[in-house]
Design a protein around this motif. Structure first.
Motif, PDB file in Angstrom:
ATOM      1  N   LEU A 103       0.813  -1.209   0.000  1.00 43.96           N
ATOM      2  CA  LEU A 103       0.000   0.000   0.000  1.00 43.96           C
ATOM      3  C   LEU A 103       0.848   1.261   0.000  1.00 43.96           C
ATOM      4  O   LEU A 103       0.504   2.250  -0.631  1.00 43.96           O
ATOM      5  CB  LEU A 103      -0.942   0.001   1.196  1.00 43.96           C
ATOM      6  CG  LEU A 103      -2.016  -1.074   1.177  1.00 43.96           C
ATOM      7  CD1 LEU A 103      -2.864  -0.971   2.427  1.00 43.96           C
ATOM      8  CD2 LEU A 103      -2.873  -0.973  -0.047  1.00 43.96           C
ATOM      9  N   ARG A 104       1.985   1.233   0.692  1.00 41.02           N
ATOM     10  CA  ARG A 104       2.863   2.402   0.731  1.00 41.02           C
ATOM     11  C   ARG A 104       3.334   2.736  -0.682  1.00 41.02           C
ATOM     12  O   ARG A 104       3.393   3.881  -1.080  1.00 41.02           O
ATOM     13  CB  ARG A 104       4.036   2.121   1.649  1.00 41.02           C
ATOM     14  CG  ARG A 104       4.958   3.266   1.828  1.00 41.02           C
ATOM     15  CD  ARG A 104       6.092   2.952   2.752  1.00 41.02           C
ATOM     16  NE  ARG A 104       5.959   1.598   3.297  1.00 41.02           N
ATOM     17  CZ  ARG A 104       6.576   1.159   4.348  1.00 41.02           C
ATOM     18  NH1 ARG A 104       7.380   1.915   5.005  1.00 41.02           N
ATOM     19  NH2 ARG A 104       6.415  -0.066   4.776  1.00 41.02           N
ATOM     20  N   PHE A 163     -12.404   0.639  -0.722  1.00 41.26           N
ATOM     21  CA  PHE A 163     -11.468   1.739  -0.903  1.00 41.26           C
ATOM     22  C   PHE A 163     -10.346   1.653   0.119  1.00 41.26           C
ATOM     23  O   PHE A 163     -10.448   0.968   1.118  1.00 41.26           O
ATOM     24  CB  PHE A 163     -12.153   3.109  -0.839  1.00 41.26           C
ATOM     25  CG  PHE A 163     -12.808   3.426   0.483  1.00 41.26           C
ATOM     26  CD1 PHE A 163     -12.066   3.826   1.586  1.00 41.26           C
ATOM     27  CD2 PHE A 163     -14.185   3.346   0.622  1.00 41.26           C
ATOM     28  CE1 PHE A 163     -12.670   4.124   2.792  1.00 41.26           C
ATOM     29  CE2 PHE A 163     -14.796   3.644   1.826  1.00 41.26           C
ATOM     30  CZ  PHE A 163     -14.037   4.036   2.915  1.00 41.26           C
ATOM     31  N   ILE A 164      -9.250   2.341  -0.191  1.00 37.59           N
ATOM     32  CA  ILE A 164      -8.112   2.440   0.710  1.00 37.59           C
ATOM     33  C   ILE A 164      -8.072   3.869   1.207  1.00 37.59           C
ATOM     34  O   ILE A 164      -8.170   4.816   0.416  1.00 37.59           O
ATOM     35  CB  ILE A 164      -6.791   2.082   0.001  1.00 37.59           C
ATOM     36  CG1 ILE A 164      -6.872   0.658  -0.551  1.00 37.59           C
ATOM     37  CG2 ILE A 164      -5.614   2.220   0.961  1.00 37.59           C
ATOM     38  CD1 ILE A 164      -5.731   0.292  -1.462  1.00 37.59           C
ATOM     39  N   ARG A 165      -7.946   4.041   2.513  1.00 42.44           N
ATOM     40  CA  ARG A 165      -7.932   5.379   3.097  1.00 42.44           C
ATOM     41  C   ARG A 165      -6.605   5.625   3.799  1.00 42.44           C
ATOM     42  O   ARG A 165      -5.930   4.691   4.226  1.00 42.44           O
ATOM     43  CB  ARG A 165      -9.094   5.571   4.047  1.00 42.44           C
ATOM     44  CG  ARG A 165      -9.044   4.664   5.241  1.00 42.44           C
ATOM     45  CD  ARG A 165     -10.286   4.764   6.075  1.00 42.44           C
ATOM     46  NE  ARG A 165     -10.100   3.989   7.299  1.00 42.44           N
ATOM     47  CZ  ARG A 165     -10.997   3.854   8.215  1.00 42.44           C
ATOM     48  NH1 ARG A 165     -12.167   4.436   8.075  1.00 42.44           N
ATOM     49  NH2 ARG A 165     -10.754   3.153   9.288  1.00 42.44           N
ATOM     50  N   GLN A 198      -9.413   9.336   0.965  1.00 45.79           N
ATOM     51  CA  GLN A 198      -9.407   8.174   0.089  1.00 45.79           C
ATOM     52  C   GLN A 198      -8.187   8.302  -0.804  1.00 45.79           C
ATOM     53  O   GLN A 198      -7.907   9.375  -1.327  1.00 45.79           O
ATOM     54  CB  GLN A 198     -10.668   8.154  -0.762  1.00 45.79           C
ATOM     55  CG  GLN A 198     -10.679   7.044  -1.787  1.00 45.79           C
ATOM     56  CD  GLN A 198     -11.910   7.111  -2.666  1.00 45.79           C
ATOM     57  OE1 GLN A 198     -12.961   7.546  -2.249  1.00 45.79           O
ATOM     58  NE2 GLN A 198     -11.762   6.685  -3.891  1.00 45.79           N
ATOM     59  N   ILE A 199      -7.439   7.185  -0.973  1.00 47.17           N
ATOM     60  CA  ILE A 199      -6.281   7.235  -1.863  1.00 47.17           C
ATOM     61  C   ILE A 199      -6.371   6.245  -3.017  1.00 47.17           C
ATOM     62  O   ILE A 199      -5.655   6.379  -3.998  1.00 47.17           O
ATOM     63  CB  ILE A 199      -4.953   7.027  -1.113  1.00 47.17           C
ATOM     64  CG1 ILE A 199      -4.918   5.678  -0.414  1.00 47.17           C
ATOM     65  CG2 ILE A 199      -4.711   8.166  -0.134  1.00 47.17           C
ATOM     66  CD1 ILE A 199      -3.544   5.306   0.117  1.00 47.17           C
ATOM     67  N   GLY A 248      -0.326   9.345   8.046  1.00 42.20           N
ATOM     68  CA  GLY A 248      -0.359   8.298   9.064  1.00 42.20           C
ATOM     69  C   GLY A 248      -0.594   6.938   8.442  1.00 42.20           C
ATOM     70  O   GLY A 248      -0.124   6.649   7.343  1.00 42.20           O
ATOM     71  N   LYS A 249      -1.384   6.127   9.118  1.00 43.88           N
ATOM     72  CA  LYS A 249      -1.648   4.755   8.693  1.00 43.88           C
ATOM     73  C   LYS A 249      -2.567   4.702   7.482  1.00 43.88           C
ATOM     74  O   LYS A 249      -3.427   5.547   7.304  1.00 43.88           O
ATOM     75  CB  LYS A 249      -2.318   3.969   9.821  1.00 43.88           C
ATOM     76  CG  LYS A 249      -1.462   3.774  11.038  1.00 43.88           C
ATOM     77  CD  LYS A 249      -2.240   3.001  12.088  1.00 43.88           C
ATOM     78  CE  LYS A 249      -1.440   2.878  13.365  1.00 43.88           C
ATOM     79  NZ  LYS A 249      -2.214   2.201  14.402  1.00 43.88           N
TER      80      LYS A 249
END
Length: 149
Positions: A3-4, A94-96, A46-47, A84-85
């Motif tokens: 994810l990073r 979704f990824i936040r 949201q990313i 942050g996380k």
């Protein structure tokens, strides 16, 4: 892909003006909290959107998020944004990303809160405009107001 790495790739994509608009598609959102008693601003953005196992970048640019916060902040100046996380919300696909920043003076005077705390949620609409929803306490009542940006 971690994810990073997805977020880093998304940031690189967002640096291009043409690609930044492609990332800011309908449904993209950011939520943040402004408090009168502290300069701290905390939020979630949201990313990416999950499509099966693939994560497709979908987010507001960092510049746009800073602009949103500065418009809602009494001082108008936003400090550096610290990330942050990251978390995946499987239910909503979704990824936040958590974030923190600062702005002096608490909520802008155009937000008539009497509690000194405001939650702001901005979401991209189908017509390309951004709808901001404000949630705050006013004289003992919970109030929600909206405006387009």
């Amino acid at each position: 892909m971690k994810l990073r790495n997805i977020f880093a790739a998304g940031c690189l994509l967002l640096s291009s003006p043409l690609l930044a608009n492609a990332q800011e598609q309908e449904g993209v959102w950011v939520t943040y909290y402004l408090k009168a008693e502290t300069n701290a601003v905390t939020g979630l953005m949201q990313i990416a959107v999950k499509d099966g196992k693939e994560a497709i970048p979908a987010s507001y640019s960092m510049n746009r998020i800073e602009r949103f916060i500065s418009e809602d902040c009494a001082g108008g100046k936003v400090g550096p944004i610290t990330l942050g996380k990251q978390k995946t919300k499987r239910k909503w696909k979704f990824i936040r990303q958590e974030f923190e920043t600062t702005c002096s003076g608490g909520p802008h005077s155009s937000i008539p809160t009497t509690t000194g705390r405001v939650q702001v949620q901005v979401k991209r609409q189908a017509d390309g405009r951004d709808l901001a929803e404000y949630f705050y306490g006013q004289n003992g009542n919970m109030v929600t107001t909206t405006r387009y940006r």
